[in-house]
Write an enzyme that holds these catalytic residues in place. Structure first.
Site, PDB file in Angstrom:
ATOM      1  N   GLU A 188       0.921  -1.334  -0.029  1.00 45.24           N
ATOM      2  CA  GLU A 188      -0.084  -0.028   0.055  1.00 45.24           C
ATOM      3  C   GLU A 188       0.731   1.168  -0.049  1.00 45.24           C
ATOM      4  OE1 GLU A 188      -4.118  -1.649   2.017  1.00 45.24           O
ATOM      5  OE2 GLU A 188      -2.910  -0.100   3.040  1.00 45.24           O
ATOM      6  N   HIS A 446     -26.935  -3.975 -14.117  1.00 46.92           N
ATOM      7  CA  HIS A 446     -26.229  -3.841 -15.365  1.00 46.92           C
ATOM      8  C   HIS A 446     -26.100  -2.075 -15.528  1.00 46.92           C
ATOM      9  CE1 HIS A 446     -24.065  -4.317 -19.220  1.00 46.92           C
ATOM     10  NE2 HIS A 446     -24.975  -3.714 -19.657  1.00 46.92           N
TER      11      HIS A 446
HETATM   12  P1  FAD Z   1      -4.966  -0.515  17.996  1.00 42.87           P
HETATM   13  O1  FAD Z   1      -5.885   0.160  17.165  1.00 42.87           O
HETATM   14  O2  FAD Z   1      -3.404  -0.311  17.859  1.00 42.87           O
HETATM   15  O3  FAD Z   1      -5.299   0.334  19.590  1.00 42.87           O
HETATM   16  C1  FAD Z   1      -4.643   0.067  20.730  1.00 42.87           C
HETATM   17  C2  FAD Z   1      -4.640   1.524  21.492  1.00 42.87           C
HETATM   18  O4  FAD Z   1      -4.126   0.931  22.811  1.00 42.87           O
HETATM   19  C3  FAD Z   1      -3.563   2.382  21.177  1.00 42.87           C
HETATM   20  O5  FAD Z   1      -4.007   3.789  20.868  1.00 42.87           O
HETATM   21  C4  FAD Z   1      -2.649   2.557  22.259  1.00 42.87           C
HETATM   22  O6  FAD Z   1      -1.980   3.913  22.434  1.00 42.87           O
HETATM   23  C5  FAD Z   1      -3.319   2.031  23.298  1.00 42.87           C
HETATM   24  N1  FAD Z   1      -2.588   1.508  24.314  1.00 42.87           N
HETATM   25  C6  FAD Z   1      -1.351   0.683  24.200  1.00 42.87           C
HETATM   26  N2  FAD Z   1      -0.966   0.412  25.911  1.00 42.87           N
HETATM   27  C7  FAD Z   1      -1.935   1.027  26.357  1.00 42.87           C
HETATM   28  C8  FAD Z   1      -1.744   1.349  27.755  1.00 42.87           C
HETATM   29  N3  FAD Z   1      -1.002   0.630  28.641  1.00 42.87           N
HETATM   30  N4  FAD Z   1      -2.697   2.267  28.298  1.00 42.87           N
HETATM   31  C9  FAD Z   1      -3.459   2.866  27.556  1.00 42.87           C
HETATM   32  N5  FAD Z   1      -3.553   3.058  26.474  1.00 42.87           N
HETATM   33  C10 FAD Z   1      -2.822   1.986  25.852  1.00 42.87           C
HETATM   34  N6  FAD Z   1      -6.665  -2.688   9.183  1.00 42.87           N
HETATM   35  C11 FAD Z   1      -7.752  -2.433   8.550  1.00 42.87           C
HETATM   36  O7  FAD Z   1      -8.680  -3.541   8.852  1.00 42.87           O
HETATM   37  N7  FAD Z   1      -7.790  -2.221   7.261  1.00 42.87           N
HETATM   38  C12 FAD Z   1      -6.898  -1.177   7.022  1.00 42.87           C
HETATM   39  O8  FAD Z   1      -6.925  -0.595   6.025  1.00 42.87           O
HETATM   40  C13 FAD Z   1      -5.786  -1.280   7.914  1.00 42.87           C
HETATM   41  N8  FAD Z   1      -4.704  -0.298   7.253  1.00 42.87           N
HETATM   42  C14 FAD Z   1      -3.631  -0.466   8.191  1.00 42.87           C
HETATM   43  C15 FAD Z   1      -2.317   0.315   8.000  1.00 42.87           C
HETATM   44  C16 FAD Z   1      -1.278   0.436   8.642  1.00 42.87           C
HETATM   45  C17 FAD Z   1      -0.251   1.650   8.203  1.00 42.87           C
HETATM   46  C18 FAD Z   1      -1.225  -0.107   9.908  1.00 42.87           C
HETATM   47  C19 FAD Z   1      -0.126   0.259  10.607  1.00 42.87           C
HETATM   48  C20 FAD Z   1      -2.478  -0.755  10.443  1.00 42.87           C
HETATM   49  C21 FAD Z   1      -3.439  -1.069   9.341  1.00 42.87           C
HETATM   50  N9  FAD Z   1      -4.695  -1.710   9.659  1.00 42.87           N
HETATM   51  C22 FAD Z   1      -5.659  -1.891   8.897  1.00 42.87           C
HETATM   52  C23 FAD Z   1      -4.531  -2.512  11.291  1.00 42.87           C
HETATM   53  C24 FAD Z   1      -5.491  -1.856  11.987  1.00 42.87           C
HETATM   54  O9  FAD Z   1      -4.856  -0.821  12.273  1.00 42.87           O
HETATM   55  C25 FAD Z   1      -5.344  -2.721  13.143  1.00 42.87           C
HETATM   56  O10 FAD Z   1      -5.801  -4.009  13.086  1.00 42.87           O
HETATM   57  C26 FAD Z   1      -6.267  -2.008  14.261  1.00 42.87           C
HETATM   58  O11 FAD Z   1      -6.012  -0.813  14.639  1.00 42.87           O
HETATM   59  C27 FAD Z   1      -6.295  -2.927  15.536  1.00 42.87           C
HETATM   60  O12 FAD Z   1      -7.078  -2.386  16.658  1.00 42.87           O
HETATM   61  P2  FAD Z   1      -6.935  -2.665  18.178  1.00 42.87           P
HETATM   62  O13 FAD Z   1      -8.072  -1.824  18.851  1.00 42.87           O
HETATM   63  O14 FAD Z   1      -6.744  -3.899  18.613  1.00 42.87           O
HETATM   64  O15 FAD Z   1      -5.283  -1.893  18.385  1.00 42.87           O
HETATM   65  P1  NAI Z   2       2.692  -8.485   6.640  1.00 40.63           P
HETATM   66  O1  NAI Z   2       2.614  -9.541   7.521  1.00 40.63           O
HETATM   67  O2  NAI Z   2       1.296  -8.219   5.749  1.00 40.63           O
HETATM   68  O3  NAI Z   2       3.800  -8.660   5.573  1.00 40.63           O
HETATM   69  C1  NAI Z   2       5.033  -8.513   5.932  1.00 40.63           C
HETATM   70  C2  NAI Z   2       5.922  -9.305   4.853  1.00 40.63           C
HETATM   71  O4  NAI Z   2       7.202  -9.271   5.159  1.00 40.63           O
HETATM   72  C3  NAI Z   2       5.758 -10.761   4.450  1.00 40.63           C
HETATM   73  O5  NAI Z   2       5.492 -10.961   3.180  1.00 40.63           O
HETATM   74  C4  NAI Z   2       6.921 -11.649   4.994  1.00 40.63           C
HETATM   75  O6  NAI Z   2       7.279 -12.677   4.438  1.00 40.63           O
HETATM   76  C5  NAI Z   2       7.867 -10.476   4.769  1.00 40.63           C
HETATM   77  N1  NAI Z   2       9.131 -10.513   5.702  1.00 40.63           N
HETATM   78  C6  NAI Z   2       9.076 -10.851   7.056  1.00 40.63           C
HETATM   79  N2  NAI Z   2      10.347 -10.551   7.752  1.00 40.63           N
HETATM   80  C7  NAI Z   2      11.114 -10.209   6.461  1.00 40.63           C
HETATM   81  C8  NAI Z   2      12.561  -9.795   6.157  1.00 40.63           C
HETATM   82  N3  NAI Z   2      13.382  -9.759   7.090  1.00 40.63           N
HETATM   83  N4  NAI Z   2      13.021  -9.530   4.937  1.00 40.63           N
HETATM   84  C9  NAI Z   2      11.936  -9.429   3.993  1.00 40.63           C
HETATM   85  N5  NAI Z   2      10.592  -9.634   4.029  1.00 40.63           N
HETATM   86  C10 NAI Z   2      10.078 -10.177   5.344  1.00 40.63           C
HETATM   87  O7  NAI Z   2       2.931  -7.110   7.552  1.00 40.63           O
HETATM   88  P2  NAI Z   2       2.771  -5.699   7.212  1.00 40.63           P
HETATM   89  O8  NAI Z   2       2.859  -5.385   5.818  1.00 40.63           O
HETATM   90  O9  NAI Z   2       3.819  -5.213   8.202  1.00 40.63           O
HETATM   91  O10 NAI Z   2       1.441  -5.322   8.059  1.00 40.63           O
HETATM   92  C11 NAI Z   2       1.275  -5.750   9.141  1.00 40.63           C
HETATM   93  C12 NAI Z   2      -0.305  -5.844   9.710  1.00 40.63           C
HETATM   94  O11 NAI Z   2      -0.965  -4.673   9.571  1.00 40.63           O
HETATM   95  C13 NAI Z   2      -0.923  -6.971   8.874  1.00 40.63           C
HETATM   96  O12 NAI Z   2      -1.357  -7.947   9.366  1.00 40.63           O
HETATM   97  C14 NAI Z   2      -1.992  -6.318   8.085  1.00 40.63           C
HETATM   98  O13 NAI Z   2      -3.071  -6.961   8.561  1.00 40.63           O
HETATM   99  C15 NAI Z   2      -2.276  -5.026   9.044  1.00 40.63           C
HETATM  100  N6  NAI Z   2      -2.490  -3.932   7.783  1.00 40.63           N
HETATM  101  C16 NAI Z   2      -3.662  -4.425   7.264  1.00 40.63           C
HETATM  102  C17 NAI Z   2      -4.190  -3.477   6.214  1.00 40.63           C
HETATM  103  C18 NAI Z   2      -5.412  -3.316   5.199  1.00 40.63           C
HETATM  104  O14 NAI Z   2      -6.099  -4.525   5.785  1.00 40.63           O
HETATM  105  N7  NAI Z   2      -5.506  -2.975   4.172  1.00 40.63           N
HETATM  106  C19 NAI Z   2      -3.052  -2.235   5.515  1.00 40.63           C
HETATM  107  C20 NAI Z   2      -1.829  -2.289   6.623  1.00 40.63           C
HETATM  108  C21 NAI Z   2      -1.767  -3.174   7.512  1.00 40.63           C
END
Ligand code: FAD
Ligand code: NAI
Length: 467
Positions: A188, A446
């Site tokens: 992405e 469609h």
């Molecule tokens: P989080 O969203 O991580 O929330 C946990 C919160 O707990 C944090 O705000 C943290 O500050 C707080 N916290 C931690 N420890 C403490 C503490 N001791 N006291 C108080 N607060 C605390 N998922 C999708 O489904 N679609 C996507 O398009 C998508 N895009 C993503 C893009 C990126 C770049 C990343 C990094 C992740 C993406 N994800 C996506 C994954 C998604 O963000 C996570 O799966 C989701 O946020 C998990 O929700 P959660 O509530 O478990 O944790």
């Molecule tokens: P990921 O698990 O999707 O991909 C990590 C990749 O890195 C894998 O292909 C793995 O084989 C490779 N890898 C691992 N170690 C490596 C190394 N040493 N050198 C080279 N390649 C290596 O993890 P990513 O992309 O960091 O995302 C983390 C999580 O965030 C995912 O589990 C995903 O579910 C969530 N996420 C979801 C999104 C969505 O739903 N659109 C968008 C972004 C994140």
């Protein structure tokens, strides 16, 4: 000061805030604590939302440069990166403020501070304002999410060597970006910066990108990304990154060992996965069990081994997805209210928001084979769909996998335009145990992209009509 609640939720992300709201709806007095300055968790602050904002803007930027094929002459698009970043930041601010509003609306005590479990029923909060309180409660739900998995020997500085957080806020378009890890984040955010002008190389340890997906679909997906200019170095590992004055020297080796080569770039994105985040929570002191990957161990009711302590979202087993965390959040709130909360893990859709998008739900062909389930397959390309042609988005296909005996849909894999929206129909069909025939008999408007889904369902019984 000491306050008493039915439920204290630690974490204000999709797992935390949805749990707090559902519990409040069910009549519980609830506190929701987050140590970030804003609610919404990783997803709203540095994950799903800012990444989708940049994906959308960068897609339009690229698209604008190709409008002449539709007879629209606008000249070459010019990038105002600070404006694109502020658009993203404004969306994040609006949505995180929205969560705070929802907490207030549901009479939830939202607290900004770091929480630590002292014992079942006792949570200490070090508030951002400097005060420390102890909250007393009947139950605790831990929803503290995940953090970036570090790459040994490579130090993330969030400027030149970045995680997803830094990659969402670069001050300039890199000339050359090396992405370590060909997973969801790498593809992405690699797409974002390629569209804005970076030369992007993805280094992936395995011999394929996005592990765990249907091989046929991911090959088509990778071909589409390659056509756009993303370079792939598969079966390769990054062994180090050397900082030079203005550039970075990335050392890459074949995964199986062998001669090292160097790639010069100015930015490296480390995206090799995420790991559960439990720092400072006091889990060891209280005795909450975790598995070998640091995930909090829960039973089917999200209960840990300690009475009164539950956990949901990225911090437990399963795909790290916002909607999975949200579903578990609602389920655990209902379980605490003695209602039958549950999540159907067989029907959790995944979407990669690139162009084309890649979305799937259920089992892949490889998984069906591994489980010795006899299946039939129907496949239809976007190339043969009128709406896809109109939009010039003809890469990809829909593939429907159905049980060979019962015809029940077991998996749907889509590479193509709006795959992320279309997968909802597949998930709904699977939730209702639909057969491929049910989908084939459902009238689809469609011209729409969803006709590709219907044709693929017809294909399961060899009756495709439009090709
Ligand atoms: P989080 O969203 O991580 O929330 C946990 C919160 O707990 C944090 O705000 C943290 O500050 C707080 N916290 C931690 N420890 C403490 C503490 N001791 N006291 C108080 N607060 C605390 N998922 C999708 O489904 N679609 C996507 O398009 C998508 N895009 C993503 C893009 C990126 C770049 C990343 C990094 C992740 C993406 N994800 C996506 C994954 C998604 O963000 C996570 O799966 C989701 O946020 C998990 O929700 P959660 O509530 O478990 O944790
Ligand atoms: P990921 O698990 O999707 O991909 C990590 C990749 O890195 C894998 O292909 C793995 O084989 C490779 N890898 C691992 N170690 C490596 C190394 N040493 N050198 C080279 N390649 C290596 O993890 P990513 O992309 O960091 O995302 C983390 C999580 O965030 C995912 O589990 C995903 O579910 C969530 N996420 C979801 C999104 C969505 O739903 N659109 C968008 C972004 C994140």
């Amino acid at each position: 000061m000491s306050d008493t609640f039915d439920l204290v939720v630690i974490g204000g992300g999709p797992g935390g805030y949805n749990c707090a709201i559902r519990a409040a709806q069910l009549g519980m007095s609830v506190a929701c604590i987050d140590k970030r300055g804003t609610f919404g968790g990783t997803c709203l602050n540095v994950g799903c939302i800012p990444s989708k904002a940049l994906l959308h803007s960068s897609e339009l930027f690229e698209e604008t440069s190709h409008l002449d094929r539709l007879g629209i002459i606008v000249g070459k698009a010019k990038l105002d990166l600070p404006a694109m970043m502020s658009h993203k930041d404004n969306i994040v601010s609006e949505l995180t403020a929205g969560v705070e509003f929802l907490l207030k609306k549901n009479k939830i005590t939202g607290i900004k501070g770091a929480a630590k479990i002292l014992s079942p029923g006792k949570v200490e909060v070090a508030r951002h304002n400097g005060a420390t309180d102890v909250l007393e409660c009947r139950n605790i739900v831990v929803a503290t999410g995940s953090e970036v998995m570090p790459l040994p020997g490579v130090e993330i500085d969030e400027e030149r060597i970045v995680s997803s957080t830094g990659a969402l806020a670069l001050a300039e378009v890199p000339k050359a970006l090396v992405v370590v890890g060909g997973g969801v984040i790498g593809l992405e955010l690699g797409s974002v910066w390629r569209r804005l002008g970076a030369d992007v190389t993805v280094v992936e340890f395995l011999d394929h990108i996005v592990p765990g997906t249907d091989a046929d679909a991911r090959k088509t997906f990778q071909r589409a990304l390659k056509k756009q200019g993303i370079k792939f170095k598969l079966s390769s590992k990054v062994t180090g990154v050397e900082k030079q004055k203005t550039s970075l020297k990335v050392s890459v080796e074949p995964a199986a060992g062998g001669a090292e080569e160097a790639i010069e770039c100015d930015t490296v994105l480390v995206s090799i996965g995420r790991r559960p985040y439990t720092d400072g929570l006091g889990l060891d002191e209280v005795g909450v069990e975790r598995d070998e990957r640091g995930r909090i161990h829960v039973d089917s009711r999200y209960h840990t081994n300690i009475p009164g302590i539950y956990a949901v979202g990225d911090v437990i087993e399963g795909p790290m997805l916002a909607h999975k965390a949200e579903d578990e959040a609602m389920a655990v709130a209902e379980i605490l209210a003695e209602k039958p909360g549950h999540v159907n893990y067989d029907v959790i859709p995944s979407v990669i928001y690139t162009s084309p998008e890649f979305a799937w739900v259920g089992l892949s062909e490889e998984e069906l084979k591994a489980e010795s389930i006899a299946y039939k397959s129907g496949k239809f390309p976007f190339m043969a769909n009128a709406k896809a042609k109109v939009g010039g988005m003809t890469d990809g296909f829909v593939k429907v996998l159905a049980d060979a005996v019962t015809d029940e849909v077991l998996g749907v894999h889509i590479v193509g335009p709006d795959a992320g929206t279309m997968i909802a129909e597949a998930a709904l069909a699977m939730e209702f145990s639909a057969s491929a025939e049910d989908i084939a008999r459902t009238c689809h408007a469609h011209p729409t992209l969803s006709e590709v889904f219907r044709q693929a369902a017809l294909g399961v019984d060899d009756r495709i009509t439009q090709m």
